[in-house]
Scaffold this motif. Structure first.
Motif, short mmCIF file in Angstrom:
data_model
loop_
_atom_site.label_atom_id
_atom_site.label_comp_id
_atom_site.label_asym_id
_atom_site.label_seq_id
_atom_site.Cartn_x
_atom_site.Cartn_y
_atom_site.Cartn_z
N LEU A 144 0.86 -1.18 0.00
CA LEU A 144 0.00 0.00 0.00
C LEU A 144 0.90 1.23 0.00
O LEU A 144 1.71 1.43 0.91
CB LEU A 144 -0.90 0.01 1.23
N ILE A 230 -7.65 3.79 -3.14
CA ILE A 230 -8.76 3.10 -2.50
C ILE A 230 -9.64 4.15 -1.81
O ILE A 230 -9.15 4.95 -1.02
CB ILE A 230 -8.25 2.10 -1.45
N GLU A 233 -15.09 1.08 1.21
CA GLU A 233 -14.92 -0.21 1.87
C GLU A 233 -15.08 -1.36 0.88
O GLU A 233 -14.41 -2.39 0.99
CB GLU A 233 -15.93 -0.35 3.01
N SER A 236 -11.83 -2.38 -0.67
CA SER A 236 -11.02 -3.28 0.17
C SER A 236 -11.55 -4.70 0.13
O SER A 236 -10.78 -5.66 0.11
CB SER A 236 -11.01 -2.78 1.62
N CYS A 251 -1.46 -1.15 -4.35
CA CYS A 251 -2.52 -0.16 -4.34
C CYS A 251 -2.05 1.11 -3.63
O CYS A 251 -0.97 1.14 -3.04
CB CYS A 251 -3.79 -0.71 -3.69
N VAL A 253 -3.40 4.94 -1.43
CA VAL A 253 -4.45 5.61 -0.67
C VAL A 253 -3.93 6.97 -0.22
O VAL A 253 -2.72 7.15 -0.03
CB VAL A 253 -4.88 4.75 0.55
N SER A 266 -12.20 2.82 4.79
CA SER A 266 -12.08 2.17 3.48
C SER A 266 -11.01 1.09 3.44
O SER A 266 -11.04 0.22 2.57
CB SER A 266 -11.78 3.22 2.40
N ILE A 267 -10.04 1.12 4.37
CA ILE A 267 -8.98 0.11 4.32
C ILE A 267 -8.89 -0.71 5.61
O ILE A 267 -7.93 -1.46 5.80
CB ILE A 267 -7.60 0.75 4.03
N LEU A 270 -8.45 -4.54 5.08
CA LEU A 270 -7.09 -4.94 4.68
C LEU A 270 -6.14 -4.96 5.86
O LEU A 270 -5.30 -5.85 5.99
CB LEU A 270 -6.56 -3.97 3.60
#
Length: 331
Positions: A144, A230, A233, A236, A251, A253, A266-267, A270
């Motif tokens: 990430l 990202i 949600e 993810s 990815c 963010v 949203s993450i 993960l």
């Protein structure tokens, strides 16, 4: 650059060239045309306003017709998305009155602003990052990339994709599936990437990430999935489906610190599943693409000395295959 200059009226090109030096023309990042207001030219080092270039409403209509190739169908589709992609991956953003139908954006009418963004791939921009996101067998680690806007996340992602796809900078080659929802990484035109994303990369553009991930896995059997920014949600959840299918992730963010990303709903999935093996934080106070910190899945910092040794090891191994850097736009 020629693709951008060719779509502009000749008098605008002439006035821009009169206002900046030849070397500054190579630093051109954006040209912002606004109806009845001065034109803004954004360079790497500065921004200038040109009072002598002010679009009239009639000129705005003619320019819109020109960049949509006088196609009514293309005009409708582009106005829904809010931007037009040119050959070479350059993009023209549109702004004006928005028409809403059933709660959804139908089109932008009475376009009053054009943001012409010059696209330049920076080959080798991920040179120092790539060794930090691979294991001892040169395979990809789930990564990430975190940074505020304008820190080079998209530029870095594009070059990582190219290196993974073409087995450069120490990577084993992998099939890459790019879900390019905003069409900014590959900048496809009629489905064909205009930016260098590697020979083993398949692109699904203008597609929501969550749906695109599942479609890509089913249709193209990628070994690595890449998505930019990202934001939800469900993104993810789609990425977790890829992990469960044995696919690696790269990815990005928006964020500036561990605390920032730990708070982002949203993450959370993960992080909770420890799906991310490397967190790479970019520095907002340094040139785009500069790494500030790197952490493992437990948020333990990988010390700078370890990173330098790792990078130097990979550079020594592949000294016979230099990466040529082309300096251009950083996004």
């Amino acid at each position: 650059m020629e693709e951008v200059l060719n779509v502009l009226p000749p008098y605008i090109v002439s006035k821009i060239k009169e206002s900046i030096t030849a070397s500054e023309l190579n630093e051109l990042e954006e040209i912002r045309l606004r109806v009845h207001r001065p034109t803004e030219v954004v360079l790497t080092s500065r921004s200038i306003m040109i009072d002598s270039i002010q679009l009239t409403q009639e000129e705005s209509k003619r320019f819109l017709a020109r960049i949509t190739q006088h196609s009514v169908y293309r005009l409708e589709e582009e106005l829904k998305r809010g931007f037009i992609t040119l050959p070479g991956g350059h993009r023209i953003g549109l702004s004006g009155s928005v028409n809403i139908q059933d709660g959804m954006v139908k089109a932008i009418s009475h376009v009053s602003s054009f943001n012409i963004r010059v696209a330049r791939a920076i080959i080798g921009s991920a040179q120092m990052i790539s060794p930090m996101i691979m294991d001892n067998h040169s395979n990809v680690l789930n990564t990430l990339i975190v940074g505020p806007p304008k820190t080079g996340k998209t530029t870095i992602l594009r070059d990582i994709i190219r290196q993974i796809s073409d087995a450069e900078n120490g990577f084993q080659h992998h099939r890459v599936g790019l879900i390019d929802e905003r069409n900014e990484i590959a900048a496809t035109l009629n489905g064909i990437p205009q930016q260098p994303v590697g020979n083993r990369t398949d692109v699904m553009s203008d597609c929501p990430k969550a749906e695109g991930i599942i479609m890509m896995i089913r249709s193209m059997s990628p070994e690595v999935i890449v998505v930019d920014e990202i934001g939800h949600e469900k993104d993810s959840q789609g990425l977790l489906e890829a992990v469960y299918a044995g696919v690696k992730l790269i990815c990005s963010v928006h964020g500036e610190s561990i605390e920032d990303i730990q708070k982002r709903p949203s993450i959370q999935a993960l992080i909770r599943e420890r799906a991310i093996e490397r967190f790479v934080f970019l520095d907002r106070l340094s040139p785009p693409g500069t790494v500030k910190n790197v952490y493992n899945h437990r948020f333990e910092e990988i010390k700078r000395a370890e990173r330098i040794r790792s990078v130097q090891h990979e550079m020594d191994r592949h000294a016979a295959h230099p990466v040529h850097v082309h300096v251009g736009r950083n996004r």
